[in-house]
Write a protein that holds these residues in place. Structure first.
Motif, mmCIF file in Angstrom:
data_model
loop_
_atom_site.group_PDB
_atom_site.id
_atom_site.type_symbol
_atom_site.label_atom_id
_atom_site.label_comp_id
_atom_site.label_asym_id
_atom_site.label_seq_id
_atom_site.Cartn_x
_atom_site.Cartn_y
_atom_site.Cartn_z
ATOM 1 N N ASP A 59 0.805 -1.026 -0.290
ATOM 2 C CA ASP A 59 0.054 -0.059 -0.045
ATOM 3 C C ASP A 59 0.724 1.277 -0.003
ATOM 4 O OD1 ASP A 59 -2.447 -1.473 0.157
ATOM 5 O OD2 ASP A 59 -2.094 -1.776 2.260
ATOM 6 N N LEU A 60 1.913 0.977 0.218
ATOM 7 C CA LEU A 60 2.892 2.237 0.518
ATOM 8 C C LEU A 60 3.108 3.159 -0.936
ATOM 9 C CD1 LEU A 60 5.969 0.782 2.417
ATOM 10 C CD2 LEU A 60 4.070 2.118 3.247
ATOM 11 N N GLU A 61 3.125 2.521 -1.918
ATOM 12 C CA GLU A 61 2.901 3.794 -3.169
ATOM 13 C C GLU A 61 1.711 4.397 -3.214
ATOM 14 O OE1 GLU A 61 5.477 4.928 -5.274
ATOM 15 O OE2 GLU A 61 6.584 4.119 -3.562
ATOM 16 N N LEU A 62 0.660 3.861 -3.010
ATOM 17 C CA LEU A 62 -0.545 4.593 -3.078
ATOM 18 C C LEU A 62 -0.581 5.327 -1.880
ATOM 19 C CD1 LEU A 62 -3.361 5.035 -4.014
ATOM 20 C CD2 LEU A 62 -4.249 3.196 -2.478
ATOM 21 N N SER A 99 0.236 14.548 -3.347
ATOM 22 C CA SER A 99 -0.860 15.245 -3.933
ATOM 23 C C SER A 99 -1.129 16.598 -3.472
ATOM 24 C CB SER A 99 -2.256 14.499 -4.333
ATOM 25 O OG SER A 99 -2.792 14.400 -3.146
ATOM 26 N N LYS A 100 -1.099 17.556 -4.081
ATOM 27 C CA LYS A 100 -1.619 19.000 -3.571
ATOM 28 C C LYS A 100 -2.884 19.040 -2.770
ATOM 29 C CE LYS A 100 -1.309 23.544 -3.634
ATOM 30 N NZ LYS A 100 -0.761 24.223 -2.347
ATOM 31 N N GLU A 101 -3.811 18.006 -3.115
ATOM 32 C CA GLU A 101 -5.171 18.041 -2.313
ATOM 33 C C GLU A 101 -4.989 17.464 -1.104
ATOM 34 O OE1 GLU A 101 -4.675 16.418 -5.357
ATOM 35 O OE2 GLU A 101 -5.636 17.531 -6.942
ATOM 36 N N VAL A 102 -3.990 16.739 -0.781
ATOM 37 C CA VAL A 102 -3.658 16.339 0.699
ATOM 38 C C VAL A 102 -2.635 17.071 1.350
ATOM 39 C CG1 VAL A 102 -2.926 14.363 2.077
ATOM 40 C CG2 VAL A 102 -4.355 13.916 0.195
ATOM 41 N N SER A 103 -1.500 17.437 0.595
ATOM 42 C CA SER A 103 -0.324 17.974 1.290
ATOM 43 C C SER A 103 -0.836 19.636 1.728
ATOM 44 C CB SER A 103 0.639 17.868 0.362
ATOM 45 O OG SER A 103 0.646 18.909 -0.720
ATOM 46 N N GLN A 104 -1.790 20.321 1.127
ATOM 47 C CA GLN A 104 -2.092 21.602 1.678
ATOM 48 C C GLN A 104 -2.554 21.596 2.855
ATOM 49 O OE1 GLN A 104 -5.251 23.269 -0.683
ATOM 50 N NE2 GLN A 104 -6.093 21.214 -1.063
ATOM 51 N N TYR A 105 -3.011 20.487 3.617
ATOM 52 C CA TYR A 105 -3.606 20.459 4.820
ATOM 53 C C TYR A 105 -2.598 19.818 5.827
ATOM 54 C CZ TYR A 105 -7.767 21.710 2.248
ATOM 55 O OH TYR A 105 -8.805 22.344 1.173
ATOM 56 N N MET A 106 -1.578 19.285 5.516
ATOM 57 C CA MET A 106 -0.592 18.762 6.250
ATOM 58 C C MET A 106 0.421 19.691 6.778
ATOM 59 S SD MET A 106 -1.868 15.638 5.981
ATOM 60 C CE MET A 106 -0.569 14.338 6.497
ATOM 61 N N TYR A 107 1.354 19.390 7.848
ATOM 62 C CA TYR A 107 2.220 20.176 8.244
ATOM 63 C C TYR A 107 3.474 20.473 7.397
ATOM 64 C CZ TYR A 107 -0.002 20.784 12.871
ATOM 65 O OH TYR A 107 -0.809 21.095 13.912
ATOM 66 N N THR A 108 3.517 19.649 6.558
ATOM 67 C CA THR A 108 4.628 19.564 5.789
ATOM 68 C C THR A 108 4.166 19.494 4.186
ATOM 69 O OG1 THR A 108 5.489 17.385 5.734
ATOM 70 C CG2 THR A 108 6.670 18.810 7.256
ATOM 71 N N SER A 109 5.189 20.072 3.117
ATOM 72 C CA SER A 109 4.404 19.462 1.758
ATOM 73 C C SER A 109 5.724 19.170 1.040
ATOM 74 C CB SER A 109 3.842 20.965 1.225
ATOM 75 O OG SER A 109 4.911 22.071 1.242
ATOM 76 N N ASP A 110 6.635 18.746 1.823
ATOM 77 C CA ASP A 110 7.923 18.312 0.834
ATOM 78 C C ASP A 110 7.309 16.977 0.346
ATOM 79 O OD1 ASP A 110 9.322 20.347 2.320
ATOM 80 O OD2 ASP A 110 9.948 19.106 3.826
ATOM 81 N N GLU A 111 8.158 16.704 -0.972
ATOM 82 C CA GLU A 111 7.736 15.596 -1.569
ATOM 83 C C GLU A 111 8.555 14.353 -0.827
ATOM 84 O OE1 GLU A 111 6.556 13.795 -5.487
ATOM 85 O OE2 GLU A 111 6.279 15.850 -4.504
ATOM 86 N N ILE A 112 8.029 13.533 -0.977
ATOM 87 C CA ILE A 112 8.192 12.176 -0.058
ATOM 88 C C ILE A 112 8.758 11.164 -1.213
ATOM 89 C CG2 ILE A 112 7.463 10.132 1.270
ATOM 90 C CD1 ILE A 112 5.332 12.173 2.606
ATOM 91 N N THR A 113 9.908 10.621 -0.827
ATOM 92 C CA THR A 113 10.517 9.619 -2.026
ATOM 93 C C THR A 113 10.129 7.992 -1.521
ATOM 94 O OG1 THR A 113 12.512 9.252 -0.563
ATOM 95 C CG2 THR A 113 12.417 11.069 -2.173
ATOM 96 N N SER A 114 10.108 7.289 -2.249
ATOM 97 C CA SER A 114 9.901 5.723 -1.968
ATOM 98 C C SER A 114 10.651 5.376 -0.749
ATOM 99 C CB SER A 114 10.163 5.037 -3.423
ATOM 100 O OG SER A 114 9.190 5.280 -4.332
ATOM 101 N N GLU A 115 11.849 5.829 -0.673
ATOM 102 C CA GLU A 115 12.958 5.241 0.423
ATOM 103 C C GLU A 115 12.400 6.129 1.744
ATOM 104 O OE1 GLU A 115 16.952 6.553 1.637
ATOM 105 O OE2 GLU A 115 17.175 5.333 -0.046
ATOM 106 N N GLN A 116 11.851 7.328 1.738
ATOM 107 C CA GLN A 116 11.343 7.945 2.912
ATOM 108 C C GLN A 116 9.858 7.175 3.194
ATOM 109 O OE1 GLN A 116 11.442 11.697 1.317
ATOM 110 N NE2 GLN A 116 12.951 12.498 2.604
ATOM 111 N N GLN A 117 9.362 6.934 2.413
ATOM 112 C CA GLN A 117 7.935 6.131 2.704
ATOM 113 C C GLN A 117 8.263 4.912 3.488
ATOM 114 O OE1 GLN A 117 5.132 7.698 2.538
ATOM 115 N NE2 GLN A 117 3.664 6.186 2.198
#
Length: 182
Positions: free
Chosen positions: A12-15, A22-40
């Motif tokens: 489920d990690l990639e989903l 996505s902008k629709e989610v990250s705009q409401y989160m404390y950070t908007s940094d792009e998350i890599t597969s490794e970070q996930q």
């Protein structure tokens, strides 16, 4: 059919990463940094063994719609915090968020037997603040310029509900949520 909260699996990690980036989610989160597969993957490895937090996928009609979590779980104080998002934007406004909120409140107060549930919301996210208040949350604080995101400071509303407050409204909320969906 009702929503289901399902344990996250590695597949489920990639989903989840796609939703979170996505902008629709990250705009409401404390950070908007792009998350890599490794970070996930590191995040997943960390949450699997951390008893102070629990994450689930939100499923409805066999479709994965979003993520919900309880965190800062304090067994000795009988309280925790929670958050959720719908990554599948097609279902926003369809009552799924209300079902998620009801399910988490019930889980925290009935299954875990906790006394308090806490959440934090950017003050510009008025729809979510109003939804939490509909479920009995009360604003206990306002954190001024609390989060620095994308070069700008944002205020955050601190909301909470107590078990006895939930006990007073849970049945009427259950009826309104599940009768509306029928």
């Amino acid at each position: 059919m009702d929503i289901q909260l399902v344990d996250i699996k590695e597949e489920d990690l990639e989903l989840i990463r796609h939703w979170r980036n996505s902008k629709e989610v990250s705009q409401y989160m404390y950070t908007s940094d792009e998350i890599t597969s490794e970070q996930q993957k590191k995040w997943y490895d960390k949450i699997k063994s951390d008893a102070s937090q629990k994450y689930w996928l939100i499923e409805y009609d066999e479709k994965k719609l979003g993520l919900v979590s309880i965190y800062n779980i304090k067994l000795n104080f009988k309280h925790c915090s929670w958050a959720f998002y719908l990554g599948n934007t097609e279902v926003r406004g369809a009552g799924i968020g209300s079902k998620v909120e009801y399910t988490i409140l019930n889980y925290v107060f009935e299954t875990m037997n906790f006394n308090k549930l806490i959440c934090e919301v950017f003050t510009f996210n008025e729809k979510v603040i109003q939804m939490h208040k509909k479920f009995g949350f009360k604003q206990e604080g306002l954190y001024k310029e609390h989060i620095l995101k994308d070069g700008q400071y944002f205020d955050v509303a601190a909301l909470a509900i107590l078990k006895h407050e939930w006990d007073e409204i849970k049945e009427s909320l259950r009826q309104s949520i599940y009768n509306r969906a029928s």
